[in-house]
Motif scaffolding. Structure first.
Motif, mmCIF file in Angstrom:
data_model
loop_
_atom_site.group_PDB
_atom_site.id
_atom_site.type_symbol
_atom_site.label_atom_id
_atom_site.label_comp_id
_atom_site.label_asym_id
_atom_site.label_seq_id
_atom_site.Cartn_x
_atom_site.Cartn_y
_atom_site.Cartn_z
ATOM 1 N N VAL A 51 -4.131 4.806 -3.583
ATOM 2 C CA VAL A 51 -6.173 5.126 -3.044
ATOM 3 C C VAL A 51 -5.630 6.422 -3.458
ATOM 4 O O VAL A 51 -5.067 7.361 -2.941
ATOM 5 C CB VAL A 51 -6.448 4.758 -1.667
ATOM 6 N N THR A 111 1.202 -2.176 5.345
ATOM 7 C CA THR A 111 1.618 -0.759 4.851
ATOM 8 C C THR A 111 2.804 -0.803 5.766
ATOM 9 O O THR A 111 3.096 -1.138 6.147
ATOM 10 C CB THR A 111 0.021 -0.383 5.682
ATOM 11 N N ALA A 112 2.916 0.793 5.894
ATOM 12 C CA ALA A 112 4.322 1.036 5.908
ATOM 13 C C ALA A 112 4.404 1.858 7.155
ATOM 14 O O ALA A 112 5.167 2.894 7.483
ATOM 15 C CB ALA A 112 4.813 1.998 4.957
ATOM 16 N N HIS A 113 3.428 1.732 8.393
ATOM 17 C CA HIS A 113 3.346 2.151 9.716
ATOM 18 C C HIS A 113 4.347 2.448 10.384
ATOM 19 O O HIS A 113 5.830 0.941 10.415
ATOM 20 C CB HIS A 113 2.132 2.001 10.803
ATOM 21 N N ALA A 118 1.047 -1.406 -0.006
ATOM 22 C CA ALA A 118 0.148 -0.118 -0.003
ATOM 23 C C ALA A 118 0.932 1.294 -0.028
ATOM 24 O O ALA A 118 1.586 1.727 1.072
ATOM 25 C CB ALA A 118 -0.836 -0.022 1.593
ATOM 26 N N ARG A 172 -10.034 3.503 2.116
ATOM 27 C CA ARG A 172 -8.623 3.012 1.737
ATOM 28 C C ARG A 172 -7.897 1.616 1.737
ATOM 29 O O ARG A 172 -8.495 1.361 0.798
ATOM 30 C CB ARG A 172 -7.642 3.485 2.747
ATOM 31 N N TYR A 173 -9.042 1.192 3.175
ATOM 32 C CA TYR A 173 -8.385 -0.103 3.212
ATOM 33 C C TYR A 173 -9.811 -0.743 2.358
ATOM 34 O O TYR A 173 -9.306 -2.270 1.181
ATOM 35 C CB TYR A 173 -8.761 -0.303 4.844
ATOM 36 N N ARG A 201 -10.142 6.493 6.053
ATOM 37 C CA ARG A 201 -9.554 5.563 6.030
ATOM 38 C C ARG A 201 -10.487 4.115 5.906
ATOM 39 O O ARG A 201 -9.996 2.753 5.327
ATOM 40 C CB ARG A 201 -9.711 5.188 7.668
HETATM 41 N N1 LIG Z 1 -3.490 6.801 -0.303
HETATM 42 C C1 LIG Z 1 -2.867 5.726 -0.095
HETATM 43 N N2 LIG Z 1 -2.770 5.299 -0.852
HETATM 44 C C2 LIG Z 1 -2.531 3.698 -0.321
HETATM 45 N N3 LIG Z 1 -2.142 3.246 0.728
HETATM 46 C C3 LIG Z 1 -0.998 4.526 1.601
HETATM 47 C C4 LIG Z 1 -2.437 6.036 1.279
HETATM 48 N N4 LIG Z 1 -2.623 6.421 2.667
HETATM 49 C C5 LIG Z 1 -1.790 5.895 3.476
HETATM 50 N N5 LIG Z 1 -1.291 4.489 2.738
HETATM 51 C C6 LIG Z 1 -0.758 3.574 4.073
HETATM 52 O O1 LIG Z 1 -1.327 3.265 5.371
HETATM 53 C C7 LIG Z 1 0.067 3.734 5.755
HETATM 54 C C8 LIG Z 1 -0.398 4.218 7.172
HETATM 55 O O2 LIG Z 1 -0.655 5.765 6.223
HETATM 56 P P1 LIG Z 1 -1.288 7.066 7.225
HETATM 57 O O3 LIG Z 1 0.005 6.975 8.999
HETATM 58 O O4 LIG Z 1 -1.324 8.637 6.349
HETATM 59 O O5 LIG Z 1 -2.385 5.804 8.101
HETATM 60 P P2 LIG Z 1 -3.523 6.509 8.875
HETATM 61 O O6 LIG Z 1 -4.363 6.648 8.857
HETATM 62 O O7 LIG Z 1 -2.494 6.985 10.207
HETATM 63 O O8 LIG Z 1 -3.422 4.668 9.679
HETATM 64 P P3 LIG Z 1 -4.413 3.712 9.262
HETATM 65 O O9 LIG Z 1 -4.567 3.678 8.316
HETATM 66 O O10 LIG Z 1 -3.865 2.234 9.922
HETATM 67 O O11 LIG Z 1 -5.459 4.505 10.072
HETATM 68 C C9 LIG Z 1 1.550 4.097 4.724
HETATM 69 O O12 LIG Z 1 2.268 4.344 4.883
HETATM 70 C C10 LIG Z 1 0.445 3.840 3.635
HETATM 71 O O13 LIG Z 1 1.301 1.962 3.416
#
Ligand SMILES: Nc1ncnc2c1ncn2[C@@H]1O[C@H](COP(=O)(O)OP(=O)(O)OP(=O)(O)O)[C@@H](O)[C@H]1O
Length: 492
Positions: free
Chosen positions: A61, A127-129, A28, A109-110, A106
């Motif tokens: 996304v 994902t890259a958390h 992702a 996105r998932y 969110r």
């Molecule tokens: N637009 C996107 N398209 C694809 N992957 C994404 C996108 N936005 C975020 N991600 C994936 O989700 C990870 C976490 O992103 P981000 O910290 O913005 O989300 P978060 O809202 O804080 O986390 P979570 O989705 O778990 O609530 C990113 O490192 C990436 O791997």
């Protein structure tokens, strides 16, 4: 640096060796530093180790929430093309809510990432958390609850289908950026990451000023896993389900370790109430004190009525506030957070609570012939429900689905408190047709299966054992196992 921090390269190697293979991974990637780093690190490691039989694909996304997002997605597509990695751009279409936009984005996105994984033939999503995200999350949750938070999980099952894994959860953003600079690679900066109107951004700025409190999250996870395993055992010994609708905790089950009681009652409340989360701390305190108190009484918490009697604690969804769900032919949806419904008939149907209705067809939840509406009496109460087996709809058009030999001796009635069973029936699903009378054939074509609101959308690996045991109690399909040989070097 935290004692748990790991260099990104080391983290990726450990992650890849923990996977069952052959496997296809969907990355992702938003195009930000963390996910670009994740893609490049994985690409480097996979190309260096073809014997691992791991392949990559990726998806971005486009939330279509700000100008330029489509161009950014195309930039990511170009990066993937240059590496020979299949990539999909998934655009969030349709109306966007005005409030709660982050949460809605969110969710979308998932769902879109799972769609891309399906289309590209992936087995799992990464994902890259990062460790920085983890610190921010712990700091944010810490402000809201005294309960020890498990923070961001390293493995979460999405929609019962795809495991989402987070290989860089113990690596710092600074180290990932250093890797990218070393590779001469750039990334896209999302302006909302600097916008102080978001709590996360304010917390980030504060943490970088203070250094941030360190938490040994692995120890917290181990504790949570142990409680979930004890909770699963507790289900075996102390819990019964009647008619798929009425839970009963045996008296001995209420005289248990406080942490276990808190865990099981919290999750059962969420499941029976159709809510994604267990009740908050204060409500759980009240519930556990009530349950352990021993005096026959009733209380309602999280949309669930708890009825404490000499032979145990009965729980069922309260019959108030249950909204109807209308499904067109071919449509599927979740009704009241408790049942997944699919309309395989040719007409629109409406699913609503049994309570107060007079001309609806009640639905069988477990294979027991349901009582007719308005005819609940002792003879409709099962003595002890047979093992749930048929979760399809049942009409009451004199076509009992239950074979005579399946019936309990003594008829439907004996054994359960009448008021508790009545309450359970009132919250049961009932089907009606929108325009025309409902035929037995149409009722047959509406499929209902139990839905566990706290687990069926996002299930962390910590709750996996408990959730799986609960799915056995409700006779639903087990959850998919994580595609891992080991977690953190420990065999699973
Ligand atoms: N637009 C996107 N398209 C694809 N992957 C994404 C996108 N936005 C975020 N991600 C994936 O989700 C990870 C976490 O992103 P981000 O910290 O913005 O989300 P978060 O809202 O804080 O986390 P979570 O989705 O778990 O609530 C990113 O490192 C990436 O791997």
């Amino acid at each position: 640096m935290s004692p748990e921090a790991r260099s990104p390269r080391e983290a990726i190697l450990q992650f890849l060796s923990s996977l069952q293979s052959p496997v296809r991974i969907l990355v992702a990637i938003s195009g930000g530093s963390d996910s670009t780093g994740l893609l490049l690190l994985l690409d480097e490691a996979v190309k260096a180790a073809p014997h691992l039989k791991i392949s990559l694909c990726a998806a971005t996304v486009d939330h279509a929430l700000r100008a330029g997002s489509a161009d950014e997605a195309r930039e990511v597509a170009a990066l993937c093309a240059s590496l020979g990695i299949a990539h999909a751009i998934m655009t969030w279409q349709g109306d966007k809510p005005i409030t709660g936009i982050m949460a809605a984005a969110r969710e979308a996105r998932y769902s879109l990432l799972a769609e891309a994984a399906e289309a590209l033939g992936a087995d799992l999503i990464v994902t890259a958390h990062t460790l920085d995200d983890q610190r921010e999350t712990l700091a944010m949750r810490g402000m809201r609850t005294e309960e020890v938070s498990t923070g961001i999980a390293d493995a979460v099952l999405f929609d019962r289908h795809f495991w989402i894994l987070r290989p860089l959860l113990f690596s710092s953003r600074a180290d990932i950026r250093a890797f990218l600079s070393e590779q001469g690679a750039g990334w896209i900066d999302d302006p909302s990451n600097e916008d102080v109107k978001y709590e996360r951004v304010r917390i980030r700025q504060q943490l970088s000023a203070d250094g941030g409190a360190e938490a040994n999250i692995s120890a917290v996870w181990d504790e949570r896993l142990a409680v979930s395993a004890k909770g699963a055992e507790w289900l075996d010994h102390h819990f019964k389900l009647h008619g798929g609708l009425l839970g009963q905790v045996m008296p001995e089950g209420l005289r248990q370790d406080r942490a276990v009681l808190d865990y099981v009652l919290g999750r059962l409340t969420a499941v029976f109430g159709g809510q994604p989360f267990a009740p908050g701390r204060a409500q759980m305190e009240r519930l556990v004190a009530f349950a352990a108190g021993g005096e026959p009484a009733r209380m309602t918490v999280g949309r669930v009525v708890f009825d404490l009697r000499r032979d145990g604690l009965y729980l069922t969804r309260e019959s108030r506030g249950i909204l109807p769900l209308v499904l067109q032919p071919g449509e599927a949806g979740v009704w009241d957070g408790r049942f997944e419904a699919v309309n395989r008939s040719a007409i629109d149907v409406r699913i609503e609570a049994q309570s107060g209705r007079s001309s609806l067809i009640p639905v069988l939840v477990t294979g027991i012939q349901p009582p007719r509406v308005g005819a609940v009496n002792d003879s409709t109460i099962p003595k002890e429900s047979p093992a749930p087996k048929d979760l399809g709809a049942l009409d009451s058009c004199d076509i009992p689905r239950v074979k005579p030999e399946d019936r309990n001796e003594g008829g439907w009635g004996a054994g359960l408190p009448k008021a508790a069973w009545k309450r359970a029936i009132a919250s049961a699903p009932a089907i009606s047709a929108q325009e025309v009378p409902l035929s037995a054939e149409t009722a047959e074509a509406i499929h209902l299966t139990p839905y566990f609101a706290p687990f069926d959308r996002f299930l962390t690996r910590f709750d996996f054992i408990f959730a799986n045991r609960l799915s056995a109690v409700f006779a639903t399909a087990p959850y998919a196992r994580p595609p891992l040989r080991s977690i953190d070097g420990k065999t699973i």
